[in-house]
Design a protein around this motif. Structure first.
Motif, PDB file in Angstrom:
ATOM      1  N   ASN A  10       0.708   4.502   6.534  1.00 31.39           N
ATOM      2  CA  ASN A  10       1.972   5.203   6.378  1.00 31.39           C
ATOM      3  C   ASN A  10       2.742   4.597   5.200  1.00 31.39           C
ATOM      4  OD1 ASN A  10       4.554   6.237   6.627  1.00 31.39           O
ATOM      5  ND2 ASN A  10       4.564   6.085   8.852  1.00 31.39           N
ATOM      6  N   PRO A  11       3.003   5.366   4.142  1.00 28.11           N
ATOM      7  CA  PRO A  11       3.731   4.826   2.993  1.00 28.11           C
ATOM      8  C   PRO A  11       5.109   4.253   3.349  1.00 28.11           C
ATOM      9  CG  PRO A  11       2.724   6.897   2.399  1.00 28.11           C
ATOM     10  CD  PRO A  11       2.547   6.739   3.892  1.00 28.11           C
ATOM     11  N   LEU A  70      -0.798  -7.859  -4.403  1.00 27.44           N
ATOM     12  CA  LEU A  70      -1.589  -6.814  -5.057  1.00 27.44           C
ATOM     13  C   LEU A  70      -0.711  -5.617  -5.412  1.00 27.44           C
ATOM     14  CD1 LEU A  70      -4.861  -6.910  -2.914  1.00 27.44           C
ATOM     15  CD2 LEU A  70      -4.608  -7.554  -5.314  1.00 27.44           C
ATOM     16  N   ALA A  71       0.193  -5.267  -4.530  1.00 25.62           N
ATOM     17  CA  ALA A  71       1.117  -4.156  -4.804  1.00 25.62           C
ATOM     18  C   ALA A  71       1.956  -4.444  -6.042  1.00 25.62           C
ATOM     19  CB  ALA A  71       2.012  -3.896  -3.602  1.00 25.62           C
ATOM     20  N   LYS A  72       2.445  -5.670  -6.161  1.00 22.94           N
ATOM     21  CA  LYS A  72       3.243  -6.043  -7.341  1.00 22.94           C
ATOM     22  C   LYS A  72       2.432  -5.831  -8.620  1.00 22.94           C
ATOM     23  CE  LYS A  72       5.985  -9.729  -5.210  1.00 22.94           C
ATOM     24  NZ  LYS A  72       6.164 -11.197  -5.261  1.00 22.94           N
ATOM     25  N   ARG A  73       1.182  -6.265  -8.600  1.00 22.57           N
ATOM     26  CA  ARG A  73       0.326  -6.087  -9.785  1.00 22.57           C
ATOM     27  C   ARG A  73       0.117  -4.613 -10.086  1.00 22.57           C
ATOM     28  NH1 ARG A  73      -4.436 -10.589  -8.951  1.00 22.57           N
ATOM     29  NH2 ARG A  73      -3.047 -12.367  -8.865  1.00 22.57           N
ATOM     30  N   ILE A  91       3.492   5.579  -5.661  1.00 24.35           N
ATOM     31  CA  ILE A  91       3.689   4.610  -4.576  1.00 24.35           C
ATOM     32  C   ILE A  91       2.802   4.949  -3.374  1.00 24.35           C
ATOM     33  CG2 ILE A  91       5.395   3.533  -3.050  1.00 24.35           C
ATOM     34  CD1 ILE A  91       6.043   3.067  -6.022  1.00 24.35           C
ATOM     35  N   ASP A  92       2.706   6.217  -3.024  1.00 23.20           N
ATOM     36  CA  ASP A  92       1.865   6.607  -1.879  1.00 23.20           C
ATOM     37  C   ASP A  92       0.417   6.209  -2.109  1.00 23.20           C
ATOM     38  OD1 ASP A  92       4.119   7.667  -0.731  1.00 23.20           O
ATOM     39  OD2 ASP A  92       3.495   9.757  -0.934  1.00 23.20           O
ATOM     40  N   GLU A  93      -0.079   6.464  -3.311  1.00 26.48           N
ATOM     41  CA  GLU A  93      -1.463   6.128  -3.645  1.00 26.48           C
ATOM     42  C   GLU A  93      -1.690   4.618  -3.527  1.00 26.48           C
ATOM     43  OE1 GLU A  93      -4.624   6.994  -7.281  1.00 26.48           O
ATOM     44  OE2 GLU A  93      -2.547   7.625  -7.482  1.00 26.48           O
TER      45      GLU A  93
END
Length: 74
Positions: free
Chosen positions: A37-38, A14-17, A26-28
């Motif tokens: 924790n980012p 999901l992060a890749k998408r 990135i934090d969001e």
């Protein structure tokens, strides 16, 4: 593979998408995926993809110039 490992894989996919298709920071993204924790997200992402989230975005993210209006192509 246990539940925690499966969850980590799903989160990274999901992060890749999100990194490639959105301009969220990135934090969001890390908070939306459930990381408290980012820096944890950053470390797991790097371990899984061998790229930092920013490197991944630069390599695979869309560029506005990639999507032109049809009228620009005529």
């Amino acid at each position: 593979m246990n539940f925690t490992e499966q969850l980590a894989i799903i989160r990274i996919e999901l992060a890749k998408r999100m990194l490639s298709l959105s301009n969220k920071n990135i934090d969001e993204i890390s908070y939306e995926l459930g990381y408290k924790n980012p820096s944890s997200f950053f470390a797991i992402f790097k371990r899984s993809t061998e790229l930092t989230p920013n490197e991944y975005r630069r390599k695979y993210g869309y560029k506005r110039d990639d999507f032109r209006e049809k009228s620009d192509l005529v």
